[in-house]
Design a protein around this motif. Structure first.
Motif, PDB file in Angstrom:
ATOM      1  N   GLU A 169     -55.358  -0.527  -3.567  1.00 28.09           N
ATOM      2  CA  GLU A 169     -55.286  -1.715  -4.977  1.00 28.09           C
ATOM      3  C   GLU A 169     -53.788  -1.485  -4.560  1.00 28.09           C
ATOM      4  N   LEU A 170     -52.691  -1.949  -3.161  1.00 19.58           N
ATOM      5  CA  LEU A 170     -51.651  -2.419  -3.518  1.00 19.58           C
ATOM      6  C   LEU A 170     -51.236  -3.384  -2.718  1.00 19.58           C
ATOM      7  N   ASN A 171     -50.012  -4.106  -3.256  1.00 19.71           N
ATOM      8  CA  ASN A 171     -50.368  -6.076  -2.895  1.00 19.71           C
ATOM      9  C   ASN A 171     -49.468  -6.142  -1.725  1.00 19.71           C
ATOM     10  N   ILE A 172     -49.465  -6.488  -0.586  1.00 19.93           N
ATOM     11  CA  ILE A 172     -48.533  -6.065   0.795  1.00 19.93           C
ATOM     12  C   ILE A 172     -47.819  -7.241   0.283  1.00 19.93           C
ATOM     13  N   LYS A 173     -47.018  -7.378   0.245  1.00 17.83           N
ATOM     14  CA  LYS A 173     -45.633  -8.492   0.284  1.00 17.83           C
ATOM     15  C   LYS A 173     -45.044  -9.194   1.520  1.00 17.83           C
ATOM     16  N   GLU A 174     -44.713  -8.129   2.607  1.00 19.11           N
ATOM     17  CA  GLU A 174     -43.977  -8.614   4.077  1.00 19.11           C
ATOM     18  C   GLU A 174     -43.783  -7.610   4.163  1.00 19.11           C
ATOM     19  N   SER A 175     -43.421  -7.536   6.035  1.00 19.31           N
ATOM     20  CA  SER A 175     -43.182  -6.653   6.860  1.00 19.31           C
ATOM     21  C   SER A 175     -41.345  -7.567   7.146  1.00 19.31           C
ATOM     22  N   HIS A 176     -40.834  -6.246   7.487  1.00 13.93           N
ATOM     23  CA  HIS A 176     -39.582  -6.543   8.178  1.00 13.93           C
ATOM     24  C   HIS A 176     -38.688  -6.349   9.610  1.00 13.93           C
ATOM     25  N   ASN A 177     -39.271  -6.821  10.121  1.00 13.33           N
ATOM     26  CA  ASN A 177     -39.468  -6.724  12.206  1.00 13.33           C
ATOM     27  C   ASN A 177     -39.029  -6.920  12.524  1.00 13.33           C
ATOM     28  N   ILE A 178     -38.331  -5.857  13.905  1.00 17.69           N
ATOM     29  CA  ILE A 178     -37.197  -6.642  15.187  1.00 17.69           C
ATOM     30  C   ILE A 178     -37.892  -6.030  16.049  1.00 17.69           C
ATOM     31  N   LEU A 179     -37.536  -7.160  17.151  1.00 18.29           N
ATOM     32  CA  LEU A 179     -38.296  -6.792  18.117  1.00 18.29           C
ATOM     33  C   LEU A 179     -37.260  -6.933  19.605  1.00 18.29           C
ATOM     34  N   ILE A 180     -37.587  -5.579  20.297  1.00 17.12           N
ATOM     35  CA  ILE A 180     -36.231  -5.175  21.319  1.00 17.12           C
ATOM     36  C   ILE A 180     -37.464  -5.029  22.235  1.00 17.12           C
ATOM     37  N   PRO A 181     -36.435  -5.494  24.133  1.00 19.52           N
ATOM     38  CA  PRO A 181     -37.307  -5.696  24.627  1.00 19.52           C
ATOM     39  C   PRO A 181     -36.617  -3.921  25.700  1.00 19.52           C
ATOM     40  N   ILE A 182     -37.701  -3.607  25.713  1.00 19.76           N
ATOM     41  CA  ILE A 182     -37.639  -2.212  26.986  1.00 19.76           C
ATOM     42  C   ILE A 182     -37.953  -2.175  27.935  1.00 19.76           C
ATOM     43  N   LEU A 183     -37.355  -1.166  28.685  1.00 20.29           N
ATOM     44  CA  LEU A 183     -38.558  -0.518  29.842  1.00 20.29           C
ATOM     45  C   LEU A 183     -38.829   0.692  29.543  1.00 20.29           C
ATOM     46  N   PRO A 184     -40.301   0.880  29.625  1.00 22.84           N
ATOM     47  CA  PRO A 184     -41.224   2.159  29.374  1.00 22.84           C
ATOM     48  C   PRO A 184     -40.923   3.073  29.347  1.00 22.84           C
ATOM     49  N   ASN A 185     -41.069   4.201  29.263  1.00 20.24           N
ATOM     50  CA  ASN A 185     -40.693   4.980  29.509  1.00 20.24           C
ATOM     51  C   ASN A 185     -42.761   6.121  29.877  1.00 20.24           C
ATOM     52  N   GLN A 186     -42.820   7.021  30.793  1.00 17.83           N
ATOM     53  CA  GLN A 186     -43.644   7.209  31.416  1.00 17.83           C
ATOM     54  C   GLN A 186     -44.911   6.906  30.616  1.00 17.83           C
ATOM     55  N   GLU A 187     -45.327   7.541  29.772  1.00 12.79           N
ATOM     56  CA  GLU A 187     -46.394   7.352  28.878  1.00 12.79           C
ATOM     57  C   GLU A 187     -46.578   6.290  28.623  1.00 12.79           C
ATOM     58  N   ILE A 188     -45.827   5.534  28.182  1.00  9.90           N
ATOM     59  CA  ILE A 188     -46.216   4.216  28.140  1.00  9.90           C
ATOM     60  C   ILE A 188     -46.827   3.372  29.701  1.00  9.90           C
ATOM     61  N   GLN A 189     -45.763   3.268  30.860  1.00  9.26           N
ATOM     62  CA  GLN A 189     -46.301   2.843  31.957  1.00  9.26           C
ATOM     63  C   GLN A 189     -47.824   3.709  32.637  1.00  9.26           C
ATOM     64  N   SER A 190     -48.511   4.949  32.500  1.00  6.24           N
ATOM     65  CA  SER A 190     -49.344   5.105  32.728  1.00  6.24           C
ATOM     66  C   SER A 190     -50.698   4.446  31.783  1.00  6.24           C
ATOM     67  N   LEU A 191     -50.443   4.211  30.269  1.00  6.70           N
ATOM     68  CA  LEU A 191     -51.708   3.892  29.244  1.00  6.70           C
ATOM     69  C   LEU A 191     -51.157   2.225  29.623  1.00  6.70           C
ATOM     70  N   LYS A 203     -41.625  -3.082  19.149  1.00  4.13           N
ATOM     71  CA  LYS A 203     -41.080  -3.988  17.368  1.00  4.13           C
ATOM     72  C   LYS A 203     -41.262  -2.650  16.318  1.00  4.13           C
ATOM     73  N   LYS A 204     -40.222  -2.458  15.746  1.00  2.00           N
ATOM     74  CA  LYS A 204     -39.990  -2.351  14.745  1.00  2.00           C
ATOM     75  C   LYS A 204     -40.614  -2.858  13.859  1.00  2.00           C
ATOM     76  N   SER A 205     -41.041  -2.082  12.880  1.00  2.00           N
ATOM     77  CA  SER A 205     -41.287  -2.734  11.171  1.00  2.00           C
ATOM     78  C   SER A 205     -42.065  -1.860  10.185  1.00  2.00           C
ATOM     79  N   LYS A 206     -41.604  -2.460   9.249  1.00  2.00           N
ATOM     80  CA  LYS A 206     -41.215  -1.939   8.006  1.00  2.00           C
ATOM     81  C   LYS A 206     -42.004  -2.309   6.907  1.00  2.00           C
ATOM     82  N   GLY A 207     -42.938  -2.270   6.399  1.00  2.00           N
ATOM     83  CA  GLY A 207     -44.099  -3.248   5.358  1.00  2.00           C
ATOM     84  C   GLY A 207     -43.297  -2.397   3.900  1.00  2.00           C
TER      85      GLY A 207
END
Length: 237
Positions: A169-191, A203-207
């Motif tokens: 029963e909490l009310n979400i107001k907004e999120s602050h986001n930053i989109l960053i282009p990156i090259l994927p590490n091995q974990e993400i390449q495989s995934l 994306k870095k996101s703060k709720g």
């Protein structure tokens, strides 16, 4: 006077899309042209299009027109909507898997993000989102343990926002986001099954709650084969 309801028109347009009479990515005729075609008012056409946009079949691009959505996941960066909510609108076969769930101690980074001075415990979880068994995003999220001590892996397989708003029963107001282009590490390449030199968005996101309290920090990695981002820009001078 209209001789068709907006839902009847929406079903007709949807059938044309499903039967490939209108192709994915195509721009629809203008509201005026559709109004003439279906012999109804532009208001009725607009309601039909709005209905299909909410269903996830169409995309309205301001200043350009209305388009049939392609196979990508279209994200409006101005909206705060969970993956589960988005997938329900799109009627996709989706799944969330939890590959890490633990209670961790504060770090200097977390204390800075959450604006804590003292040491606190945090829930750390890693979720992978799938559509039709294909991994489309990876999320690493941190939440204060004192706020969400009853959070579980089963809850995180569903909607985190629903748990916060309905169970806590909490009310979400907004999120602050930053989109960053990156090259994927091995974990993400495989995934995501992509080459190491394929750029992706992280994306870095703060709720933030209506109380101005920070309730989460997440880092999300998007499969570039499946995501598109949309935003509006306003001239300020």
């Amino acid at each position: 006077m209209d001789n068709k309801g907006y839902k009847e028109i929406a079903v007709n347009i949807e059938n044309k899309i499903l039967k490939n009479f209108i192709n994915r990515g195509d721009k629809l005729p203008s509201e005026r042209d559709l109004s003439d075609e279906y012999n109804v008012s532009r208001t009725t056409i607009r309601r039909a299009l709005d209905f299909l946009i909410a269903k996830g079949l169409l995309i309205r691009k301001p200043g350009s027109g209305t388009y049939v959505k392609n196979s990508n996941i279209f994200l409006n960066v101005e909206e705060q909507i969970s993956f589960s909510e988005k997938m329900e609108n799109l009627n996709n076969n989706h799944e969330t898997k939890i590959i890490d769930f633990q209670i961790i101690d504060s770090t200097s980074k977390l204390k800075e993000i959450f604006e804590f001075e003292e040491n606190k415990k945090f829930i750390f979880a890693t979720r992978i989102r799938y559509i039709d068994s294909v991994a489309v995003n990876l999320e690493k999220t941190y939440m204060p343990y004192e706020m969400f001590s009853d959070l579980s892996e089963d809850i995180l397989k569903k909607s985190k926002y629903s748990f916060i708003e309905k169970t806590k029963e909490l009310n979400i107001k907004e999120s602050h986001n930053i989109l960053i282009p990156i090259l994927p590490n091995q974990e993400i390449q495989s995934l995501f099954n992509i080459p190491k030199n394929t750029p992706i968005f992280m994306k870095k996101s703060k709720g933030i709650l209506t109380s101005e309290k920070i309730f989460e920090y997440s880092e999300l990695y998007y499969n570039p084969k499946y995501y598109e981002f949309f935003y509006k820009s306003f001239r300020i001078w």
